[in-house]
Design an enzyme around this catalytic site. Structure first.
Site, PDB file in Angstrom:
ATOM      1  N   LYS A 128      31.898 -12.522  -3.954  1.00 45.59           N
ATOM      2  CA  LYS A 128      31.970 -13.946  -3.609  1.00 45.59           C
ATOM      3  C   LYS A 128      32.883 -14.744  -4.543  1.00 45.59           C
ATOM      4  O   LYS A 128      33.381 -15.803  -4.170  1.00 45.59           O
ATOM      5  CB  LYS A 128      30.562 -14.559  -3.686  1.00 45.59           C
ATOM      6  CG  LYS A 128      29.631 -14.088  -2.595  1.00 45.59           C
ATOM      7  CD  LYS A 128      28.175 -14.211  -3.001  1.00 45.59           C
ATOM      8  CE  LYS A 128      27.788 -13.062  -3.879  1.00 45.59           C
ATOM      9  NZ  LYS A 128      26.357 -12.833  -4.016  1.00 45.59           N
TER      10      LYS A 128
ATOM     11  N   VAL B  11      28.104 -12.969   2.748  1.00 50.17           N
ATOM     12  CA  VAL B  11      27.078 -13.911   3.227  1.00 50.17           C
ATOM     13  C   VAL B  11      26.106 -13.129   4.106  1.00 50.17           C
ATOM     14  O   VAL B  11      26.522 -12.496   5.075  1.00 50.17           O
ATOM     15  CB  VAL B  11      27.708 -15.059   4.071  1.00 50.17           C
ATOM     16  CG1 VAL B  11      26.631 -16.053   4.504  1.00 50.17           C
ATOM     17  CG2 VAL B  11      28.811 -15.765   3.307  1.00 50.17           C
TER      18      VAL B  11
ATOM     19  N   ASP C 294      25.112 -19.008  -6.386  1.00 50.05           N
ATOM     20  CA  ASP C 294      25.290 -17.971  -5.361  1.00 50.05           C
ATOM     21  C   ASP C 294      25.272 -18.611  -3.964  1.00 50.05           C
ATOM     22  O   ASP C 294      26.137 -18.320  -3.122  1.00 50.05           O
ATOM     23  CB  ASP C 294      24.163 -16.929  -5.508  1.00 50.05           C
ATOM     24  CG  ASP C 294      24.243 -15.843  -4.460  1.00 50.05           C
ATOM     25  OD1 ASP C 294      25.146 -15.009  -4.544  1.00 50.05           O
ATOM     26  OD2 ASP C 294      23.402 -15.849  -3.528  1.00 50.05           O
TER      27      ASP C 294
ATOM     28  N   LYS D 213      28.367 -19.034  -1.001  1.00 51.68           N
ATOM     29  CA  LYS D 213      28.211 -18.669   0.407  1.00 51.68           C
ATOM     30  C   LYS D 213      28.514 -19.870   1.317  1.00 51.68           C
ATOM     31  O   LYS D 213      29.094 -19.711   2.397  1.00 51.68           O
ATOM     32  CB  LYS D 213      26.806 -18.113   0.645  1.00 51.68           C
ATOM     33  CG  LYS D 213      26.620 -16.764  -0.063  1.00 51.68           C
ATOM     34  CD  LYS D 213      25.177 -16.335  -0.159  1.00 51.68           C
ATOM     35  CE  LYS D 213      25.069 -14.980  -0.870  1.00 51.68           C
ATOM     36  NZ  LYS D 213      23.706 -14.631  -1.253  1.00 51.68           N
TER      37      LYS D 213
ATOM     38  N   GLY E 226      20.961  -6.145  -0.995  1.00 52.12           N
ATOM     39  CA  GLY E 226      20.605  -4.717  -1.001  1.00 52.12           C
ATOM     40  C   GLY E 226      21.857  -3.876  -0.858  1.00 52.12           C
ATOM     41  O   GLY E 226      22.773  -4.237  -0.114  1.00 52.12           O
TER      42      GLY E 226
END
Ligand code: HSE
Length: 347
Positions: free
Chosen positions: A125, A152, A221, A225, A317
């Site tokens: 990102k 995202v 974070d 996004k 993940g």
């Protein structure tokens, strides 16, 4: 399709696992025949111009760090930038850790890939949050593709859903829970009566939190996004500094209990509405489809014709995010196939 993988953390390993599966399946989707020809990490690189076999990829994963200790294809000390510039490949998959101060080293990796005619798939990102308008222009100038689905929603196709499934409609506003760590904390605190710090420690143990916890809890974070969504989906030329941001450090158990008495809860919501892009803790009804618990992410697109559409899924993940990389690689493959068809029809 020859691929250089840059970064060998949880997402990088997920990418090698998923691609090794694809080799075995011998899936021939638009001639998609992925071959990882190099992996670059901080200690050096592993390079085989013919492609690292699934067995070799497994061996590298089992041996662990340093990856450049591989007896057949290891290049200790070789810099990722040199690998990107010198190894022949069509695509660079950039999955190094996020840095929102200057975007490095990912920013230089991406620029070098573009300059040497390579397409880029990234889950990073940092460079996008800091310089997305410039990077998309640079990709266009160099006639290469830049894809970033995994930035995202992790494995949940939030960007593709808005871009493809809602094509033709006008997206008027976007609201979302875009960070699993903060959502986990805000869910755990009232449910299990733990403190903010205990909930954060648990989230870190689950492996969702960023290396630097401030990235999650201070809303950086989510803000990254928001920038990516605003640029890609709503065609706004904004960067991280344009997002009005508040994190969840000051949210107490009492505030969550008070909200609960009103049938509500507090969530960290990233939103884009008109010219405003923001991240802030917001009280929402427990009946709102956005109100997901634990590490889940959710996003609502308010559209002109199709009203509100909400998508829910795992936002982080290794293997989930690696699945987004695979989608991006296939998308590039499809785009290249279309380009070839067009070129042939013109000649
Ligand atoms: N730290 C992020 C999260 C990872 O908790 O959602 C995925 O971007």
């Amino acid at each position: 399709m020859r691929i250089i993988l840059v970064g060998y953390g949880v997402v990088g390993k997920g990418v090698t696992t998923i691609l090794a599966e694809r080799y075995k399946d011998k899936v021939n989707d638009y001639g998609f025949n992925p071959k990882i020809v190099a992996i670059a990490d901080i200690d050096g690189a592993v390079i085989n111009p013919k492609g690292l076999s699934p067995e070799k990829l497994e061996e590298i994963k089992k041996r662990g760090y340093p990856i450049s200790a591989d007896p057949d294809f290891g290049h200790p000390g070789m810099k990722a930038l040199d690998v990107i510039a010198s190894v022949e490949a069509e695509v660079v998959v950039e999955v190094t850790p996020v840095n929102i101060k200057n975007g490095e080293p990912a920013l230089s990796h991406i620029i070098t890939a573009f300059k040497t005619g390579k397409h880029v798939v990234t889950t990073n990102k940092g460079p996008l949050a800091l310089a997305m308008p410039a990077l998309t222009e640079l990709a266009e100038y160099n006639n290469v593709y830049l894809r970033f689905s995994g930035t995202v929603g992790g494995g949940t196709p939030m960007l593709e859903f808005a871009k493809r499934c809602l094509a033709g409609d006008k997206i008027l506003a976007i609201r979302g829970i875009l960070n699993g760590t903060t959502n986990y904390i805000l869910t755990e605190m009232p449910q299990t009566r733990v403190s903010f710090q205990e909930a954060l420690t648990n989230a870190q143990k689950l492996g969702y939190a960023e290396r630097e916890p401030s990235m999650d809890i201070d809303g950086f974070d989510t803000a990254c996004k928001v920038v990516i969504l605003a640029n890609w989906i709503m065609n706004k030329k904004i960067t991280l500094k344009d997002v009005d941001r508040t994190g969840i450090r000051d949210i107490s158990l009492e505030a969550l209990d008070e909200a609960s008495k009103r049938g509500n809860t507090i969530k960290l919501i990233g939103s884009i509405d008109g010219d405003k892009a923001s991240v802030k803790p917001t009280e929402i009804s427990k009946d709102n489809p956005l109100c997901v618990s634990g590490v889940l992410n959710a996003i609502t697109f308010s559209t002109e014709y199709a009203a509100e559409q909400t998508l829910i899924g795992r936002g982080a993940g290794g293997i989930e995010t690696a699945s987004a990389v695979l989608r991006d690689l296939l998308d590039i493959r499809h785009k290249l196939a279309d380009r070839m068809l067009n070129d042939n029809s013109e000649s």
